[in-house]
Design a protein around this motif. Structure first.
Motif, PDB file in Angstrom:
ATOM      1  N   GLU A 173      33.559  26.637  62.441  1.00 16.30           N
ATOM      2  CA  GLU A 173      34.150  27.966  62.260  1.00 16.30           C
ATOM      3  C   GLU A 173      35.463  28.113  63.036  1.00 16.30           C
ATOM      4  O   GLU A 173      36.259  28.987  62.720  1.00 16.30           O
ATOM      5  CB  GLU A 173      33.172  29.066  62.711  1.00 16.30           C
ATOM      6  CG  GLU A 173      31.912  29.165  61.853  1.00 16.30           C
ATOM      7  CD  GLU A 173      30.835  28.191  62.279  1.00 16.30           C
ATOM      8  OE1 GLU A 173      31.075  27.377  63.190  1.00 16.30           O
ATOM      9  OE2 GLU A 173      29.744  28.228  61.672  1.00 16.30           O
ATOM     10  N   GLN A 225      27.632  29.706  67.532  1.00 15.64           N
ATOM     11  CA  GLN A 225      27.076  30.311  66.327  1.00 15.64           C
ATOM     12  C   GLN A 225      26.649  31.765  66.515  1.00 15.64           C
ATOM     13  O   GLN A 225      26.584  32.520  65.559  1.00 15.64           O
ATOM     14  CB  GLN A 225      25.868  29.499  65.844  1.00 15.64           C
ATOM     15  CG  GLN A 225      26.190  28.059  65.485  1.00 15.64           C
ATOM     16  CD  GLN A 225      27.114  27.934  64.307  1.00 15.64           C
ATOM     17  OE1 GLN A 225      27.102  28.762  63.407  1.00 15.64           O
ATOM     18  NE2 GLN A 225      27.967  26.921  64.313  1.00 15.64           N
ATOM     19  N   MET A 226      26.307  32.154  67.746  1.00 18.00           N
ATOM     20  CA  MET A 226      25.733  33.495  67.878  1.00 18.00           C
ATOM     21  C   MET A 226      26.824  34.561  67.857  1.00 18.00           C
ATOM     22  O   MET A 226      27.989  34.305  68.168  1.00 18.00           O
ATOM     23  CB  MET A 226      24.903  33.602  69.158  1.00 18.00           C
ATOM     24  CG  MET A 226      25.671  33.737  70.421  1.00 18.00           C
ATOM     25  SD  MET A 226      24.485  33.786  71.782  1.00 18.00           S
ATOM     26  CE  MET A 226      25.605  33.849  73.145  1.00 18.00           C
ATOM     27  N   MET A 227      26.411  35.756  67.448  1.00 14.35           N
ATOM     28  CA  MET A 227      27.343  36.885  67.374  1.00 14.35           C
ATOM     29  C   MET A 227      27.033  37.867  68.491  1.00 14.35           C
ATOM     30  O   MET A 227      25.868  38.134  68.785  1.00 14.35           O
ATOM     31  CB  MET A 227      27.239  37.583  66.028  1.00 14.35           C
ATOM     32  CG  MET A 227      27.698  36.730  64.871  1.00 14.35           C
ATOM     33  SD  MET A 227      27.595  37.622  63.315  1.00 14.35           S
ATOM     34  CE  MET A 227      29.234  38.285  63.183  1.00 14.35           C
ATOM     35  N   GLU A 261      34.506  31.920  66.221  1.00 17.10           N
ATOM     36  CA  GLU A 261      35.672  32.668  65.749  1.00 17.10           C
ATOM     37  C   GLU A 261      36.345  33.386  66.912  1.00 17.10           C
ATOM     38  O   GLU A 261      37.574  33.473  66.968  1.00 17.10           O
ATOM     39  CB  GLU A 261      35.248  33.645  64.656  1.00 17.10           C
ATOM     40  CG  GLU A 261      34.661  32.917  63.458  1.00 17.10           C
ATOM     41  CD  GLU A 261      34.465  33.811  62.254  1.00 17.10           C
ATOM     42  OE1 GLU A 261      34.273  35.027  62.452  1.00 17.10           O
ATOM     43  OE2 GLU A 261      34.502  33.277  61.130  1.00 17.10           O
ATOM     44  N   LYS A 272      31.320  36.023  65.949  1.00 12.29           N
ATOM     45  CA  LYS A 272      30.722  34.737  66.251  1.00 12.29           C
ATOM     46  C   LYS A 272      31.523  34.047  67.353  1.00 12.29           C
ATOM     47  O   LYS A 272      32.754  34.133  67.372  1.00 12.29           O
ATOM     48  CB  LYS A 272      30.820  33.877  64.988  1.00 12.29           C
ATOM     49  CG  LYS A 272      29.588  33.149  64.617  1.00 12.29           C
ATOM     50  CD  LYS A 272      29.818  32.363  63.343  1.00 12.29           C
ATOM     51  CE  LYS A 272      28.476  32.093  62.697  1.00 12.29           C
ATOM     52  NZ  LYS A 272      28.536  31.143  61.620  1.00 12.29           N
TER      53      LYS A 272
END
Lengths: 269, 82, 356
Positions: free
Chosen positions: C35, C175-177, C11, C8
């Motif tokens: 996060e 938010q996207m991975m 992170e 993400k």
């Protein structure tokens, strides 16, 4: 002849900008003396506030950091966490600490940060021209409470030590007026104990020094000392509020709070 | 005799806090005015100074240095700086 | 973690900062960047670092200030309302010439706005943000890999210039991975020495971290020194990316998430043979003005379309570059609304029709 009293080397040899009779100079000297006596000068990092004492960064000979208004405890937190072997202190006035910086000091205390806070309470904003402080007493006239502070209009003065004494993480907490040689000697002991709490890893330490602002109060230095004694001291009772060793890592502190915190420091009018 | 108490007249802001705490009442404000426009505190009766350093302890401006005679036994001697 | 991992954005930015040598994080929760503090709170202790959840964004940025004063490489992250609260501290960091790394995962505003993605903090980021004459290094990554790479770069540059650097992302990027490759962990011993840091004198001269200059002449001199740094940044730090611009008659200018959407929007048009290209600023400050000017100077480009998730902020910088050389059209969605490839494509088609 031997020297019985001289300027501590932890203060730079220069005149201060403080007004005649202002007790900031005494407070600076006490901190400097304690830093020298504890042998921590080379590890000391001071944090100067915004207010009259902003230029403390010039007066102390140790490493110094100037902080935004009220943020000194957060800045001190950053310094101490980055350099745990540094001995970190903040020097803050009442507007800085008890008004705009109230959150920072309470939370630094609650985290049990190993820093020492020197809190100068002179019941007024000095630097900006004598405006009302959070510690301005009821009835006290300032340039922004020209009719005297009234609870209905300006609220009540804040007692910082009484507020912090219930905060876990505080290891040393005291209030001393700088009204005479005996009190100054006591203040020095309090400052030393607050620093010792940091050195011993016991927790957050704060010493509130009841100080004068002859210029802001419109008094002679003599009258100002008398005013501290007669008007400030009854509302801000001196004493040691906490001398226990709070353990920021946990431990049986909660059980000890009730017994350690007593009413020995005066009534709560 | 050697001076017991030395005032730096240029540092003094004339607040007079030292005057009140001197147990010997030997500190007074000079007639002359220093470069910053204050009448500085001073002592002339050096022989009456006991070296108690109360004046220095109350001085906000580090004007005062205090000396004491060497003692044969240093035991129990407490310096003003503690 | 030398290999490619799926991660993400929020992170990845934390891990990248740690890889770059950051060991101090001071933060405060706010959506859509939670996060980051969550990741740092569990990851930093593993590498001997310090994580503190501050009592406020104000306290967090001032903890960064303290840690940076003591010589540490420190960071904080937040989203728009929280970044507003940090502006005072950022101004002090600049004034005291302290390095810091700051992440803003922008959400729609003003006020509490929305938690949906936006680019409406562009002005705040590139014009200074707090009080005083100053700039931040501002990076606008468009993928998780670029977020990682720019985080490493931002920390290095912040340290180099003793000036805060800011990564501007948004909720989508956070938010996207995506698959990412991290650089190896930097040996902290290779970080530059900081003889100016207030660590206690330890036998050396007194150090002072300060932004107060009471005399106007001294304060101006200090400002001149800051401006000299900013000129150096403008000379050496500009970054941008070009796609299909070689023969483009219409150039779309967009950054970050919006640039990705624009690419998706333009692909079918390219396939149809339309001469459309994409110019993507990577550093938002310094803005890549010269390369954009060079592109417009060729005389081939007949119109520019600026697309943003704002009511029109970066478009002002594009107008400064373009002057009256080419017409500038703006298309924006704001308040957390994200433009679709279709609506951008429609904007482009319309502009192409007008050019004919």
């Amino acid at each position: 002849m031997r020297v019985a009293f001289k300027r501590p080397d932890a203060l730079v040899d220069m005149p201060t900008h403080y007004c005649p009779g202002c007790t900031h100079g005494i407070a600076h000297r006490l901190v400097a003396e304690v830093i020298e006596e504890l042998g921590v000068f080379d590890r000391a990092v001071g944090v100067a506030p915004v207010g009259c004492a902003v230029l403390a960064y010039d007066y102390f000979a140790c490493d110094m950091v100037q902080a935004a208004h009220g943020r000194a405890p957060a800045v001190a937190t950053g310094i101490k966490r980055a350099r745990p072997d540094a001995v970190v202190f903040t020097y803050q006035g009442d507007g800085d600490l008890a008004s705009i910086g109230m959150a920072e000091v309470v939370h630094a205390a609650a985290r049990g940060e190993l820093v020492t806070v020197i809190f100068i309470n002179n019941a007024i904003y000095g630097m900006t021209g004598g405006q009302m402080a959070p510690t301005t007493l009821l009835g006290q006239q300032t340039t922004t409470s020209p009719f005297g502070r009234e609870p209905a209009r300006e609220g009540y003065p804040i007692r910082v030590c009484e507020l912090l004494e219930r905060v876990r993480g505080v290891a040393y907490l005291a209030r001393v007026p700088l009204t005479g040689p005996a009190q100054v000697a006591r203040a020095r002991t309090a400052v030393k104990r607050a620093f010792q709490a940091q050195l011993d890893g016991k927790g957050f330490g704060l010493v509130e020094l009841l100080s004068t602002c002859p210029t802001g109060w419109g008094m002679s230095p003599r009258e100002a000392l008398k005013w501290v004694e007669e008007v400030m001291v009854p509302y801000y009772p001196p004493g040691e509020f906490r001398t226990d060793a709070a353990d920021p890592g946990g431990g049986p502190l909660l059980a000890r709070v009730g017994s350690e915190v007593s009413g020995k420091h005066g009534e709560q009018a | 005799m050697d001076k017991r108490v030395v005032f730096d007249p240029e540092r003094c802001k004339g607040c007079e806090l030292c005057v009140d705490v001197c147990p010997e009442s030997i500190i007074f404000m000079a007639e002359e005015i220093n470069q910053r426009g204050f009448r500085p505190a001073t002592v002339t009766e050096q022989e009456r100074c006991t070296g108690c350093a109360l004046c220095a302890r109350m001085c906000p401006d580090l004007v005062i240095t205090v000396y004491r005679p060497e003692r044969r036994s240093a035991a129990g001697a407490r310096e003003g700086r503690g | 973690m030398e290999d490619v991992v799926l991660m993400k954005g929020n992170e990845a930015v934390g891990e990248a900062a740690i890889r770059a040598g950051c060991r101090f994080f001071f933060g405060y929760p706010i959506t859509p960047q939670n996060e980051i503090p969550e990741y740092m709170s569990r990851r930093l202790p593993e590498v001997g670092g310090v994580y503190i959840q501050a009592e406020s964004e104000v306290a967090a940025i001032n903890m960064v200030y303290g840690a940076a004063a003591a010589g540490a490489l420190a960071m904080t992250s937040s989203s728009s309302p929280g970044i507003s609260l940090k502006q005072e501290g950022i101004s002090y960091l600049v004034g005291s010439e302290l390095p810091a790394f700051i992440v803003n995962m922008i959400r729609g505003g003003p006020g509490l706005g929305t938690i949906q993605p936006a680019q409406s903090d562009y002005f705040q980021a590139v014009k200074g943000g707090g009080h005083g004459d100053y700039r931040l290094l501002v990076y606008g990554p468009a993928s998780i890999q670029e977020l990682v790479d720019l985080t490493v770069l931002a920390l290095d540059r912040a340290n180099h210039y003793r000036n805060p650097a800011l990564v501007l992302g948004d909720g989508i990027l956070g938010q996207m991975m995506e698959p990412v490759r991290f650089p190896p962990m930097r040996d902290l011993g290779t970080l530059p020495e900081k003889p100016w840091a207030t660590t206690g004198r330890r036998g050396g001269p007194k150090r002072l971290i300060n932004s107060l200059y009471l005399q106007a002449e001294k304060c101006e001199e200090h400002n001149r020194r800051l401006q000299a740094k900013y000129r150096e940044m403008q000379r050496t730090e500009k970054r941008w990316d070009c796609l299909w611009v070689e023969n483009a008659e219409l150039v779309v200018v967009a950054y970050g998430t919006t640039a990705r959407i624009c690419r998706t929007a333009l692909e079918p048009l390219r396939a149809e043979g339309e001469a459309v290209g994409l110019f993507r600023p990577i550093t938002l400050w310094p803005f890549p003005d010269d390369p954009l000017a060079d592109l417009l100077k060729t005389g081939r480009v007949r119109a520019v379309l600026v697309v943003e998730m704002s009511a029109g902020q970066m478009v002002e910088d594009v107008r400064l570059v373009a002057g009256d050389r080419v017409p500038i059209r703006f298309y924006g969605r704001t308040g957390g609304a994200v433009p679709s490839p279709e609506e951008i494509r429609e904007q482009v088609r319309e502009l192409v029709r007008e050019l004919r």
